[in-house]
Design a protein around this motif. Structure first.
Motif, PDB file in Angstrom:
ATOM      1  N   LYS A  16      35.337  27.760  54.275  1.00 25.15           N
ATOM      2  CA  LYS A  16      35.885  26.913  53.212  1.00 25.15           C
ATOM      3  C   LYS A  16      36.788  25.831  53.795  1.00 25.15           C
ATOM      4  O   LYS A  16      37.458  26.026  54.812  1.00 25.15           O
ATOM      5  CB  LYS A  16      36.680  27.774  52.212  1.00 25.15           C
ATOM      6  N   THR A  17      36.814  24.695  53.111  1.00 23.34           N
ATOM      7  CA  THR A  17      37.726  23.611  53.487  1.00 23.34           C
ATOM      8  C   THR A  17      39.131  23.940  52.990  1.00 23.34           C
ATOM      9  O   THR A  17      39.310  24.775  52.096  1.00 23.34           O
ATOM     10  CB  THR A  17      37.281  22.285  52.863  1.00 23.34           C
ATOM     11  N   PRO A  18      40.144  23.282  53.533  1.00 20.80           N
ATOM     12  CA  PRO A  18      41.506  23.500  53.014  1.00 20.80           C
ATOM     13  C   PRO A  18      41.610  23.244  51.510  1.00 20.80           C
ATOM     14  O   PRO A  18      42.330  23.968  50.802  1.00 20.80           O
ATOM     15  CB  PRO A  18      42.349  22.503  53.814  1.00 20.80           C
ATOM     16  N   GLU A  19      40.885  22.235  51.018  1.00 16.28           N
ATOM     17  CA  GLU A  19      40.927  21.937  49.580  1.00 16.28           C
ATOM     18  C   GLU A  19      40.306  23.075  48.779  1.00 16.28           C
ATOM     19  O   GLU A  19      40.822  23.458  47.719  1.00 16.28           O
ATOM     20  CB  GLU A  19      40.180  20.634  49.293  1.00 16.28           C
ATOM     21  N   GLN A  20      39.205  23.609  49.262  1.00 15.26           N
ATOM     22  CA  GLN A  20      38.561  24.734  48.570  1.00 15.26           C
ATOM     23  C   GLN A  20      39.453  25.973  48.583  1.00 15.26           C
ATOM     24  O   GLN A  20      39.580  26.662  47.568  1.00 15.26           O
ATOM     25  CB  GLN A  20      37.210  25.042  49.217  1.00 15.26           C
ATOM     26  N   ILE A  21      40.074  26.236  49.710  1.00 16.43           N
ATOM     27  CA  ILE A  21      40.970  27.397  49.802  1.00 16.43           C
ATOM     28  C   ILE A  21      42.135  27.254  48.837  1.00 16.43           C
ATOM     29  O   ILE A  21      42.542  28.216  48.178  1.00 16.43           O
ATOM     30  CB  ILE A  21      41.467  27.582  51.257  1.00 16.43           C
ATOM     31  N   GLU A  22      42.650  26.032  48.710  1.00 16.00           N
ATOM     32  CA  GLU A  22      43.744  25.809  47.765  1.00 16.00           C
ATOM     33  C   GLU A  22      43.281  26.050  46.335  1.00 16.00           C
ATOM     34  O   GLU A  22      44.017  26.623  45.514  1.00 16.00           O
ATOM     35  CB  GLU A  22      44.294  24.392  47.917  1.00 16.00           C
ATOM     36  N   GLY A  23      42.035  25.657  46.009  1.00 12.46           N
ATOM     37  CA  GLY A  23      41.486  25.915  44.683  1.00 12.46           C
ATOM     38  C   GLY A  23      41.326  27.399  44.417  1.00 12.46           C
ATOM     39  O   GLY A  23      41.640  27.896  43.320  1.00 12.46           O
ATOM     40  N   ILE A  24      40.852  28.139  45.417  1.00 15.65           N
ATOM     41  CA  ILE A  24      40.709  29.590  45.275  1.00 15.65           C
ATOM     42  C   ILE A  24      42.080  30.242  45.135  1.00 15.65           C
ATOM     43  O   ILE A  24      42.267  31.172  44.350  1.00 15.65           O
ATOM     44  CB  ILE A  24      39.932  30.174  46.472  1.00 15.65           C
ATOM     45  N   ARG A  25      43.051  29.728  45.881  1.00 22.86           N
ATOM     46  CA  ARG A  25      44.413  30.266  45.783  1.00 22.86           C
ATOM     47  C   ARG A  25      44.968  30.085  44.373  1.00 22.86           C
ATOM     48  O   ARG A  25      45.590  31.000  43.811  1.00 22.86           O
ATOM     49  CB  ARG A  25      45.323  29.568  46.808  1.00 22.86           C
ATOM     50  N   ARG A  26      44.746  28.924  43.767  1.00 21.42           N
ATOM     51  CA  ARG A  26      45.222  28.697  42.385  1.00 21.42           C
ATOM     52  C   ARG A  26      44.529  29.647  41.411  1.00 21.42           C
ATOM     53  O   ARG A  26      45.161  30.174  40.496  1.00 21.42           O
ATOM     54  CB  ARG A  26      44.963  27.240  41.974  1.00 21.42           C
ATOM     55  N   SER A  27      43.239  29.848  41.613  1.00 21.59           N
ATOM     56  CA  SER A  27      42.514  30.803  40.782  1.00 21.59           C
ATOM     57  C   SER A  27      43.092  32.213  40.960  1.00 21.59           C
ATOM     58  O   SER A  27      43.224  32.976  40.001  1.00 21.59           O
ATOM     59  CB  SER A  27      41.026  30.789  41.139  1.00 21.59           C
ATOM     60  N   GLY A  28      43.467  32.524  42.189  1.00 24.20           N
ATOM     61  CA  GLY A  28      44.059  33.826  42.477  1.00 24.20           C
ATOM     62  C   GLY A  28      45.378  34.045  41.773  1.00 24.20           C
ATOM     63  O   GLY A  28      45.698  35.178  41.378  1.00 24.20           O
ATOM     64  N   VAL A  29      46.152  32.992  41.603  1.00 27.40           N
ATOM     65  CA  VAL A  29      47.429  33.108  40.888  1.00 27.40           C
ATOM     66  C   VAL A  29      47.181  33.538  39.435  1.00 27.40           C
ATOM     67  O   VAL A  29      47.866  34.426  38.906  1.00 27.40           O
ATOM     68  CB  VAL A  29      48.205  31.780  40.942  1.00 27.40           C
ATOM     69  N   VAL A  30      46.186  32.938  38.803  1.00 24.39           N
ATOM     70  CA  VAL A  30      45.849  33.327  37.424  1.00 24.39           C
ATOM     71  C   VAL A  30      45.314  34.758  37.408  1.00 24.39           C
ATOM     72  O   VAL A  30      45.676  35.567  36.548  1.00 24.39           O
ATOM     73  CB  VAL A  30      44.822  32.356  36.809  1.00 24.39           C
ATOM     74  N   ASN A  31      44.456  35.087  38.390  1.00 24.20           N
ATOM     75  CA  ASN A  31      43.869  36.426  38.425  1.00 24.20           C
ATOM     76  C   ASN A  31      44.946  37.502  38.564  1.00 24.20           C
ATOM     77  O   ASN A  31      44.921  38.530  37.876  1.00 24.20           O
ATOM     78  CB  ASN A  31      42.885  36.524  39.586  1.00 24.20           C
ATOM     79  N   THR A  32      45.910  37.233  39.446  1.00 25.46           N
ATOM     80  CA  THR A  32      47.034  38.167  39.613  1.00 25.46           C
ATOM     81  C   THR A  32      47.841  38.263  38.322  1.00 25.46           C
ATOM     82  O   THR A  32      48.271  39.357  37.925  1.00 25.46           O
ATOM     83  CB  THR A  32      47.920  37.722  40.782  1.00 25.46           C
ATOM     84  N   GLY A  33      48.023  37.133  37.648  1.00 21.82           N
ATOM     85  CA  GLY A  33      48.741  37.135  36.375  1.00 21.82           C
ATOM     86  C   GLY A  33      48.058  37.980  35.311  1.00 21.82           C
ATOM     87  O   GLY A  33      48.720  38.661  34.514  1.00 21.82           O
ATOM     88  N   VAL A  34      46.720  37.953  35.295  1.00 24.94           N
ATOM     89  CA  VAL A  34      45.969  38.783  34.354  1.00 24.94           C
ATOM     90  C   VAL A  34      46.300  40.253  34.578  1.00 24.94           C
ATOM     91  O   VAL A  34      46.617  40.998  33.630  1.00 24.94           O
ATOM     92  CB  VAL A  34      44.448  38.551  34.514  1.00 24.94           C
ATOM     93  N   LEU A  35      46.231  40.700  35.833  1.00 30.69           N
ATOM     94  CA  LEU A  35      46.468  42.118  36.118  1.00 30.69           C
ATOM     95  C   LEU A  35      47.937  42.487  35.929  1.00 30.69           C
ATOM     96  O   LEU A  35      48.257  43.617  35.551  1.00 30.69           O
ATOM     97  CB  LEU A  35      45.987  42.450  37.527  1.00 30.69           C
ATOM     98  N   ASP A  36      48.843  41.545  36.181  1.00 26.18           N
ATOM     99  CA  ASP A  36      50.260  41.787  35.882  1.00 26.18           C
ATOM    100  C   ASP A  36      50.451  42.018  34.385  1.00 26.18           C
ATOM    101  O   ASP A  36      51.240  42.888  33.965  1.00 26.18           O
ATOM    102  CB  ASP A  36      51.116  40.607  36.328  1.00 26.18           C
ATOM    103  N   GLU A  37      49.739  41.248  33.573  1.00 25.72           N
ATOM    104  CA  GLU A  37      49.847  41.398  32.125  1.00 25.72           C
ATOM    105  C   GLU A  37      49.293  42.753  31.677  1.00 25.72           C
ATOM    106  O   GLU A  37      49.866  43.420  30.810  1.00 25.72           O
ATOM    107  CB  GLU A  37      49.114  40.257  31.414  1.00 25.72           C
ATOM    108  N   VAL A  38      48.189  43.163  32.276  1.00 26.99           N
ATOM    109  CA  VAL A  38      47.659  44.501  31.985  1.00 26.99           C
ATOM    110  C   VAL A  38      48.700  45.558  32.350  1.00 26.99           C
ATOM    111  O   VAL A  38      48.944  46.505  31.576  1.00 26.99           O
ATOM    112  CB  VAL A  38      46.347  44.749  32.750  1.00 26.99           C
ATOM    113  N   ALA A  39      49.326  45.418  33.509  1.00 29.84           N
ATOM    114  CA  ALA A  39      50.326  46.398  33.959  1.00 29.84           C
ATOM    115  C   ALA A  39      51.476  46.515  32.967  1.00 29.84           C
ATOM    116  O   ALA A  39      52.014  47.612  32.749  1.00 29.84           O
ATOM    117  CB  ALA A  39      50.853  46.009  35.337  1.00 29.84           C
ATOM    118  N   LYS A  40      51.849  45.399  32.343  1.00 33.54           N
ATOM    119  CA  LYS A  40      52.938  45.421  31.356  1.00 33.54           C
ATOM    120  C   LYS A  40      52.540  46.164  30.085  1.00 33.54           C
ATOM    121  O   LYS A  40      53.370  46.807  29.435  1.00 33.54           O
ATOM    122  CB  LYS A  40      53.322  43.984  30.975  1.00 33.54           C
TER     123      LYS A  40
END
Length: 277
Positions: free
Chosen positions: A30-54
Motif C-alpha cells: 500500500k502507498t502512504p496515502e492508502q495506509i492513511e485511508g485504512i488507518r482512518r477506517s480503523g478509527v471508526v472500526n475501533t469506535g464501533v467495538l468500543d460502543e459495543v463494549a459500553k
C-alpha cells in the motif's frame, strides 16, 4: 512492473523470490496515502467495538448488537462491509460459545450469564476497509471459558510478535500461534484464516494460524493484513451449521466453545502497527 525503476524493496523481494519463496506483488504494498485511508477506517472500526463494549449486557439479543454497530458506523460516515456481502444479511458477526465465526445476529439469540461472544466488524470508509473482533464474557463464566478467551488473545499477540520485523513470513505467525495454543491442548481452526485487507474486504495473503516458520508469503513494509486466530477448546475441526438458512454460521466439530480476537495490522520498516483494536 515494466518501465518502473527497481527500488530497494524490489531488490529485497527478488532476493527471496530467487530463493524460491512466495513473495507479494507490488499491488499488495500500500502507498502512504492508502495506509492513511485504512488507518482512518480503523478509527471508526475501533469506535464501533468500543460502543459495543459500553452497551453489551446479559439479556440483550444479538440483533441489538447489530443495531449498535450499524448506527455507530453510519453516523461516522462509514458502511458496514458485512451487510450484503455474498448474501450475508446483517452488519456484524456475533458468534456465541461453540459458534466459531459468522454468527448471524438474531432476536432469539439472547445473551446469558456465562456466555462468551465474539463480535466481528469490518468498516468501509471512503473505499478503505478495516477489520477487527473482540471477545466479551457475559457476567461470570467458567474458569475453562475464561482461560480460552485469555489464551485466544495471547495467540493474537504471539502471532504479532512473530511478525515483529519486516521480511518475515506468514508461516512465522502461524507457527507461533499454533505452538502457544497447543500448550493448552486447544485446536487451531484450519479452515478459516486471516487475510490481506485495505482496498478490498479480502486480499492476499492468506494468514494461516498454523504451520511452519519460513513458509507462506514474505511480509514486507506496506502490507496490510489481519491476524485473527480462532481457538477451539477441543478439536480444530469445524462444520457449517445445517440450521442456518443463510449458510454462514461455523460451529466447532465437538460443539465445545471457541474464541477469537482480531486486529488489522500494517507492516512498517520498523515492525507491525495496529490499525484496529
Amino acid at each position: 512492473m515494466p518501465g518502473q525503476p527497481i527500488t530497494e524493496l524490489d531488490e529485497k523481494v527478488m532476493y527471496w523470490e530467487r530463493k524460491g519463496k512466495t513473495v507479494p506483488s507490488r499491488s499488495l504494498v500500500k502507498t502512504p496515502e492508502q495506509i492513511e485511508g485504512i488507518r482512518r477506517s480503523g478509527v471508526v472500526n475501533t469506535g464501533v467495538l468500543d460502543e459495543v463494549a459500553k452497551q453489551i449486557h446479559i439479556g440483550m439479543n444479538t440483533l441489538e448488537i447489530d443495531k449498535i454497530c450499524y448506527d455507530y458506523c453510519v453516523a461516522h460516515g462509514a458502511t458496514p462491509a458485512c451487510l450484503g456481502y455474498e448474501g450475508y444479511p446483517k452488519s456484524v458477526c456475533t458468534s456465541i460459545n461453540e459458534v466459531v465465526c459468522h454468527g448471524i445476529p438474531k432476536e432469539e439469540d439472547v445473551l446469558q450469564e456465562g456466555d462468551i461472544i465474539n463480535v466481528d466488524f469490518t468498516t468501509i470508509l471512503d473505499g478503505y476497509y478495516a477489520d477487527a473482533s473482540r471477545m466479551f464474557i457475559m457476567g461470570k463464566t467458567t474458569p475453562e471459558k475464561e482461560q480460552l478467551v485469555r489464551v485466544a488473545k495471547e495467540c493474537l499477540e504471539v502471532g504479532a510478535e512473530a511478525a515483529a520485523k519486516p521480511y518475515c513470513f506468514v508461516g512465522d505467525i502461524g507457527h507461533a500461534v499454533q505452538k502457544h495454543a497447543e500448550k493448552y491442548h486447544y485446536g487451531v481452526v484450519r479452515d478459516l484464516c486471516g487475510h490481506g485487507v485495505g482496498l478490498k474486504f479480502h486480499e492476499e495473503p492468506e494468514v494461516l494460524h498454523y504451520g511452519h516458520k519460513g513458509q507462506g508469503m514474505l511480509i514486507v513494509p506496506g502490507m496490510v493484513f489481519t491476524i485473527e486466530p480462532m481457538i477451539n477448546m477441543g478439536t480444530w475441526e469445524v462444520f457449517l451449521d445445517a440450521d442456518d438458512k443463510y449458510g454462514w454460521e461455523i460451529i466447532t466439530g465437538d460443539e465445545l466453545p471457541s474464541a477469537q480476537w482480531e486486529h488489522t495490522f500494517v507492516m512498517t520498516e520498523h515492525g507491525l502497527e495496529i490499525l484496529t483494536h
